[in-house]
Design a protein around this motif. Structure first.
Motif, mmCIF file in Angstrom:
data_model
loop_
_atom_site.group_PDB
_atom_site.id
_atom_site.type_symbol
_atom_site.label_atom_id
_atom_site.label_comp_id
_atom_site.label_asym_id
_atom_site.label_seq_id
_atom_site.Cartn_x
_atom_site.Cartn_y
_atom_site.Cartn_z
ATOM 1 N N ILE A 162 -1.689 -0.916 -4.006
ATOM 2 C CA ILE A 162 -2.800 0.027 -4.003
ATOM 3 C C ILE A 162 -2.314 1.352 -3.414
ATOM 4 N N THR A 163 -2.525 2.439 -4.157
ATOM 5 C CA THR A 163 -2.148 3.770 -3.700
ATOM 6 C C THR A 163 -3.391 4.631 -3.538
ATOM 7 N N VAL A 164 -3.455 5.357 -2.426
ATOM 8 C CA VAL A 164 -4.535 6.316 -2.192
ATOM 9 C C VAL A 164 -3.932 7.709 -2.060
ATOM 10 N N PHE A 165 -4.773 8.728 -2.193
ATOM 11 C CA PHE A 165 -4.308 10.103 -2.051
ATOM 12 C C PHE A 165 -4.279 10.524 -0.583
ATOM 13 N N GLU A 166 -3.496 11.547 -0.318
ATOM 14 C CA GLU A 166 -3.272 12.041 1.051
ATOM 15 C C GLU A 166 -4.540 12.209 1.883
ATOM 16 N N PRO A 167 -5.634 12.779 1.372
ATOM 17 C CA PRO A 167 -6.821 12.937 2.216
ATOM 18 C C PRO A 167 -7.383 11.619 2.746
ATOM 19 N N MET A 168 -7.002 10.497 2.137
ATOM 20 C CA MET A 168 -7.514 9.185 2.557
ATOM 21 C C MET A 168 -6.517 8.410 3.417
ATOM 22 N N LEU A 169 -5.438 9.067 3.820
ATOM 23 C CA LEU A 169 -4.391 8.404 4.608
ATOM 24 C C LEU A 169 -4.962 7.684 5.821
ATOM 25 N N GLU A 170 -5.721 8.385 6.649
ATOM 26 C CA GLU A 170 -6.266 7.798 7.872
ATOM 27 C C GLU A 170 -7.474 6.918 7.579
ATOM 28 N N ILE A 171 -8.322 7.341 6.658
ATOM 29 C CA ILE A 171 -9.547 6.593 6.342
ATOM 30 C C ILE A 171 -9.219 5.181 5.865
ATOM 31 N N PHE A 172 -8.173 5.075 5.064
ATOM 32 C CA PHE A 172 -7.826 3.792 4.452
ATOM 33 C C PHE A 172 -6.981 2.914 5.371
ATOM 34 N N VAL A 216 5.057 10.911 -4.408
ATOM 35 C CA VAL A 216 4.842 12.334 -4.689
ATOM 36 C C VAL A 216 4.545 12.471 -6.173
ATOM 37 N N PRO A 217 3.457 13.165 -6.540
ATOM 38 C CA PRO A 217 3.203 13.437 -7.961
ATOM 39 C C PRO A 217 4.091 14.558 -8.466
ATOM 40 N N ASP A 218 4.099 14.743 -9.756
ATOM 41 C CA ASP A 218 4.958 15.750 -10.390
ATOM 42 C C ASP A 218 4.070 16.780 -11.083
ATOM 43 N N HIS A 219 3.572 17.726 -10.304
ATOM 44 C CA HIS A 219 2.666 18.744 -10.830
ATOM 45 C C HIS A 219 3.158 20.138 -10.466
ATOM 46 N N LEU A 220 2.713 21.107 -11.222
ATOM 47 C CA LEU A 220 2.993 22.496 -10.926
ATOM 48 C C LEU A 220 1.795 23.122 -10.219
ATOM 49 N N GLY A 221 2.079 24.141 -9.409
ATOM 50 C CA GLY A 221 0.998 24.851 -8.739
ATOM 51 C C GLY A 221 1.368 25.186 -7.305
ATOM 52 N N PRO A 222 0.681 26.145 -6.696
ATOM 53 C CA PRO A 222 0.988 26.561 -5.322
ATOM 54 C C PRO A 222 0.894 25.388 -4.348
ATOM 55 N N GLY A 223 1.918 25.259 -3.526
ATOM 56 C CA GLY A 223 1.929 24.214 -2.515
ATOM 57 C C GLY A 223 2.325 22.844 -3.006
ATOM 58 N N ARG A 224 2.484 22.675 -4.306
ATOM 59 C CA ARG A 224 2.868 21.370 -4.838
ATOM 60 C C ARG A 224 4.341 21.112 -4.559
ATOM 61 N N PHE A 281 0.827 -1.204 0.000
ATOM 62 C CA PHE A 281 0.000 0.000 0.000
ATOM 63 C C PHE A 281 0.862 1.255 0.000
ATOM 64 N N GLY A 282 0.368 2.258 -0.712
ATOM 65 C CA GLY A 282 1.076 3.530 -0.778
ATOM 66 C C GLY A 282 0.123 4.688 -0.598
ATOM 67 N N VAL A 283 0.706 5.843 -0.274
ATOM 68 C CA VAL A 283 -0.058 7.086 -0.188
ATOM 69 C C VAL A 283 0.659 8.145 -1.000
ATOM 70 N N SER A 284 -0.111 8.888 -1.787
ATOM 71 C CA SER A 284 0.424 9.982 -2.586
ATOM 72 C C SER A 284 0.206 11.279 -1.824
ATOM 73 N N LEU A 285 1.302 11.897 -1.377
ATOM 74 C CA LEU A 285 1.224 13.120 -0.585
ATOM 75 C C LEU A 285 1.248 14.327 -1.510
ATOM 76 N N LEU A 286 0.349 15.268 -1.244
ATOM 77 C CA LEU A 286 0.061 16.312 -2.217
ATOM 78 C C LEU A 286 0.573 17.692 -1.842
ATOM 79 N N SER A 287 1.033 17.872 -0.618
ATOM 80 C CA SER A 287 1.551 19.175 -0.207
ATOM 81 C C SER A 287 2.645 18.971 0.826
ATOM 82 N N THR A 288 3.467 20.009 1.025
ATOM 83 C CA THR A 288 4.565 19.906 1.989
ATOM 84 C C THR A 288 4.139 20.272 3.407
ATOM 85 N N THR A 289 2.899 20.631 3.615
ATOM 86 C CA THR A 289 2.414 20.980 4.949
ATOM 87 C C THR A 289 2.596 19.799 5.904
ATOM 88 N N ARG A 290 3.226 20.049 7.049
ATOM 89 C CA ARG A 290 3.465 19.020 8.081
ATOM 90 C C ARG A 290 4.100 17.766 7.446
#
Length: 287
Positions: A267-277, A33-41, A6-15
């Motif tokens: 199976i990889t989930v996104f950061e908001p699902m870290l605890e839920i999953f 970590v995804p490879d995207h441009l944008g604030p906080g990425r 299992f993996g998690v994709s972390l979307l921001s550098t916060t904490r």
């Protein structure tokens, strides 16, 4: 059949350090970590070095590096240094890029898909050469949905990544819809025919996890709210492998069934699902 990881994709550098330690504590095997441009990425490679520095066990990797963003000389330097600083725990995920607006933002030319895939294929050849004296190629994940990228993955990847998104026909570049279960059957069947007897791990990037007693209601709500990515009816969404809706027991059963059907064991989930999953991770580890 491969055991689940299992993996998690972390979307921001916060904490950042806190999230990385928490992912390891919860039993996740990969931090991506995804490879995207944008604030906080996050910039992928510095973030992965930082993740490795505050963890002990998890593998760290890109999911995925947008290879046409880079020249291979600079990309190879980043890959080699990151793998060394991460103690050999790097899993290098690569793709051909799919977000036109990010190329525009970076001032890079947007090329047709065939040309981007050619760049990826030639880039991997050069990358292997450049890494030959730098410890070699890390474990390689190639992710995509097109015939060309899946063909490349069948030839070279240690892990094939499926996100189950495709360009919406007739829409602006970067407008995607989810593949339904039957389309995913076809994509996996196509890949398997090319891969032959090679031992390759299958990754699924899950788009949404909801713990619920009413799967149908959640699917209906999700489909109505996310019309940009959804064309299907409720019954179709419930079978879509990129969505996990149900009780913990139901989601465990879904993942086991989808591993049997498609081969998805990583199976990889996104950061908001870290605890839920996390309870699902605990129940399926080692199975």
């Amino acid at each position: 059949m491969s055991e689940f990881t299992f993996g998690v994709s972390l979307l921001s550098t916060t904490r950042w350090a806190e999230k990385c330690r928490r992912a390891e504590e919860l039993g996740y095997d990969h931090i991506a970590v995804p490879d995207h441009l944008g604030p906080g990425r996050p910039a992928p490679f510095p973030a992965l070095v930082a993740a490795a520095a505050v963890t002990e066990r998890v593998q760290v990797g890109t999911l995925v590096s947008n290879v046409p963003f880079y020249t291979m000389a600079l990309f190879a330097r980043d890959v080699a240094s990151t793998n060394q600083l991460a103690g050999g725990r790097l899993v290098l995920g690569v793709g051909s890029g799919h977000m036109k607006r990010e190329f525009d933002d970076a001032g890079l030319p947007w090329q047709k898909a065939a040309d981007r895939i050619t760049y990826l294929a030639e880039g991997l050849d050069e990358l292997r050469t450049r890494l030959d004296g730098e410890g070699g190629m890390p474990r390689l994940l190639i992710a995509g949905n097109s015939d060309g990228v899946l063909r490349l993955a069948a030839e070279q990847a240690d892990i094939v990544g499926f996100a189950g998104l495709r360009q919406k026909r007739g829409a602006a570049p970067g407008t995607f819809v989810l593949d339904n279960a039957e389309v995913m059957d076809e994509r996996v069947r196509y890949f398997r025919a090319l891969a032959g007897e090679r031992e390759i791990e299958y990754n699924m990037l899950v788009q949404r996890v909801v713990i619920t007693d009413d799967r149908a209601a959640v699917a209906e709500e999700w489909g109505a709210a996310d019309t940009e990515h959804t064309d299907g009816a409720v019954e179709e969404l419930l079978e879509t492998p990129q969505l996990l809706f149900g009780t913990e027991d139901e989601i465990v059963a879904q993942l086991i069934a989808r591993r049997e059907r498609y081969g998805f064991s990583y199976i990889t989930v996104f950061e908001p699902m870290l605890e839920i999953f996390a309870p699902i991770v605990a129940r399926l580890r080692g199975r």
